[in-house]
Design a protein around this motif. Structure first.
Motif, mmCIF file in Angstrom:
data_model
loop_
_atom_site.group_PDB
_atom_site.id
_atom_site.type_symbol
_atom_site.label_atom_id
_atom_site.label_comp_id
_atom_site.label_asym_id
_atom_site.label_seq_id
_atom_site.Cartn_x
_atom_site.Cartn_y
_atom_site.Cartn_z
ATOM 1 N N ASP A 70 -6.980 38.172 12.364
ATOM 2 C CA ASP A 70 -8.195 38.887 11.956
ATOM 3 C C ASP A 70 -7.897 39.785 10.751
ATOM 4 O OD1 ASP A 70 -10.502 40.348 11.654
ATOM 5 O OD2 ASP A 70 -10.397 41.350 13.599
ATOM 6 N N PRO A 71 -8.466 39.500 9.574
ATOM 7 C CA PRO A 71 -8.200 40.301 8.379
ATOM 8 C C PRO A 71 -8.606 41.765 8.522
ATOM 9 C CG PRO A 71 -9.281 38.232 7.811
ATOM 10 C CD PRO A 71 -9.364 38.368 9.296
ATOM 11 N N GLU A 72 -9.494 42.059 9.471
ATOM 12 C CA GLU A 72 -9.970 43.424 9.664
ATOM 13 C C GLU A 72 -9.190 44.193 10.726
ATOM 14 O OE1 GLU A 72 -12.218 44.741 7.633
ATOM 15 O OE2 GLU A 72 -12.160 42.795 6.622
ATOM 16 N N SER A 73 -8.215 43.541 11.354
ATOM 17 C CA SER A 73 -7.441 44.226 12.387
ATOM 18 C C SER A 73 -6.518 45.253 11.760
ATOM 19 C CB SER A 73 -6.626 43.216 13.198
ATOM 20 O OG SER A 73 -5.581 42.658 12.409
ATOM 21 N N GLU A 74 -6.138 46.259 12.554
ATOM 22 C CA GLU A 74 -5.261 47.319 12.049
ATOM 23 C C GLU A 74 -3.900 46.754 11.649
ATOM 24 O OE1 GLU A 74 -3.662 51.787 13.283
ATOM 25 O OE2 GLU A 74 -4.792 50.593 14.734
ATOM 26 N N VAL A 75 -3.424 45.770 12.401
ATOM 27 C CA VAL A 75 -2.139 45.146 12.080
ATOM 28 C C VAL A 75 -2.173 44.521 10.690
ATOM 29 C CG1 VAL A 75 -0.710 43.139 12.629
ATOM 30 C CG2 VAL A 75 -1.279 44.758 14.422
ATOM 31 N N ASN B 227 6.322 37.339 15.630
ATOM 32 C CA ASN B 227 5.088 38.119 15.424
ATOM 33 C C ASN B 227 5.287 39.613 15.671
ATOM 34 O OD1 ASN B 227 2.818 36.220 14.737
ATOM 35 N ND2 ASN B 227 3.664 35.187 16.533
ATOM 36 N N VAL B 228 6.528 40.079 15.473
ATOM 37 C CA VAL B 228 6.818 41.506 15.484
ATOM 38 C C VAL B 228 7.360 41.865 14.111
ATOM 39 C CG1 VAL B 228 8.180 43.374 16.507
ATOM 40 C CG2 VAL B 228 7.297 41.530 17.960
ATOM 41 N N TYR B 229 6.727 42.859 13.471
ATOM 42 C CA TYR B 229 7.037 43.268 12.100
ATOM 43 C C TYR B 229 7.604 44.698 12.104
ATOM 44 C CZ TYR B 229 4.117 39.284 10.710
ATOM 45 O OH TYR B 229 3.590 38.035 10.539
ATOM 46 N N TYR B 230 8.532 44.955 11.172
ATOM 47 C CA TYR B 230 9.180 46.257 11.120
ATOM 48 C C TYR B 230 9.003 46.929 9.765
ATOM 49 C CZ TYR B 230 11.520 44.930 15.446
ATOM 50 O OH TYR B 230 11.778 44.552 16.727
ATOM 51 N N ILE B 231 8.589 48.189 9.805
ATOM 52 C CA ILE B 231 8.530 49.027 8.611
ATOM 53 C C ILE B 231 9.771 49.900 8.622
ATOM 54 C CG2 ILE B 231 7.287 50.889 7.434
ATOM 55 C CD1 ILE B 231 4.722 49.882 8.781
ATOM 56 N N ILE B 232 10.551 49.865 7.523
ATOM 57 C CA ILE B 232 11.741 50.722 7.450
ATOM 58 C C ILE B 232 11.701 51.584 6.192
ATOM 59 C CG2 ILE B 232 13.147 49.151 8.808
ATOM 60 C CD1 ILE B 232 14.484 48.268 6.192
ATOM 61 N N LEU C 75 0.031 45.544 7.303
ATOM 62 C CA LEU C 75 0.878 44.566 6.618
ATOM 63 C C LEU C 75 0.482 44.398 5.157
ATOM 64 C CD1 LEU C 75 1.227 41.797 9.369
ATOM 65 C CD2 LEU C 75 2.831 43.621 8.795
ATOM 66 N N ALA C 76 -0.801 44.583 4.865
ATOM 67 C CA ALA C 76 -1.269 44.456 3.485
ATOM 68 C C ALA C 76 -0.840 45.634 2.628
ATOM 69 C CB ALA C 76 -2.793 44.328 3.466
#
Length: 263
Positions: free
Chosen positions: A232-237, A258-263, A241-242
């Motif tokens: 869903d382009p409108e999801s918070e996730v 499907n788990v993403y990391y911000i460092i 990511l954008a």
């Protein structure tokens, strides 16, 4: 004679009942029987995903050695605390950067990244190898939302899924895990496991079915964990990511974590 007549009628009646019930049995066998109505509160997604903001997580760990997400997950899912590290059961845990991202780690990475622990869990891959190697289908990917689940009753303890998973996200019960649970603290709403069964994070599928977020997300006071529908382009996730550069574990393997990391 009257007795023989009654016996004949009884047998005939059972036969008729059997013939009339046959279409029902056949329908049930073909999956055409009555089905449970979905809970209207259930959260739905094309593919559930999670973003872990390690910056926020590290800040909270420095403040108070926070492990709220792990405690919440393990408590609600009856995950035992076993002293022997070789028999450890884990659904969500901390790991060093060089082990979490061996394909991206380098000696010139920032010191705070190399020395800080990363929060790990099942990646609920789009192309999960654990599902492909399971001979009994005890491990399966749910078609409607991409969550990778375990059917504990089907698990025969062969550990093929553990060999297939490149993320170390599965644990094997070498003994009875219930021996390490406080009977007064067991969550009766979630099943306990037995010896010889593999287990892992289920993305709190039972909570999603009730319209609740994963326990780790709810427990995180730093708001470092965000989950949502990545399709869903409108999801918070998707919005995160954008706007943020993120890492995923071992993406070269083609598993589609499907788990993403911000460092």
């Amino acid at each position: 004679m009257e007795k023989d007549r009654r016996e004949f009628l009884k047998i005939g009646g059972i036969s008729v009942l059997g013939l009339s019930a046959l279409p029902v049995f056949e329908a049930l066998a073909q999956g055409q029987g009555p089905k449970a109505m979905p809970d209207p509160r259930a959260l739905q997604a094309g593919q559930w995903a999670m973003v872990v903001d390690m910056k926020k997580c590290w800040e909270e760990q420095e403040k108070r050695q926070c492990k709220d997400c792990m405690d919440a997950c393990h408590k609600i899912h009856n995950v035992p605390t076993i002293p022997d590290p070789k028999r450890e059961i884990k659904w969500i845990w901390l790991e060093e950067y060089k082990h979490a991202f061996p394909d991206q780690a380098n000696e010139y990475a920032p010191e705070h990244v190399k020395e800080s622990p990363f929060l790990l869990l099942c990646n609920h891959c789009s192309n999960p190898p654990c599902v492909q190697v399971c001979p009994t289908k005890a491990t399966f990917k749910r078609a409607e939302d991409g969550v990778v689940l375990m059917d504990f009753h089907r698990c025969i303890g062969c550990r093929y899924c553990m060999a297939g998973c490149p993320y170390g996200a599965r644990s094997f019960n070498w003994g009875d895990p219930r021996e390490y649970l406080d009977p007064q603290q067991i969550n009766q709403a979630f099943p306990t496991r037995r010896k010889g069964v593999v287990e892992k994070c289920n993305f709190c599928a039972e909570r999603l079915a009730e319209g609740l977020p994963p326990a780790c997300v709810e427990a995180c006071k730093a708001k470092a964990l965000v989950y949502g529908d990545i399709t869903d382009p409108e999801s918070e996730v998707r919005k995160i990511l954008a706007g943020q550069y993120t890492l995923r574990r071992k993406i070269a393997l083609g598993t589609g974590p499907n788990v993403y990391y911000i460092i």
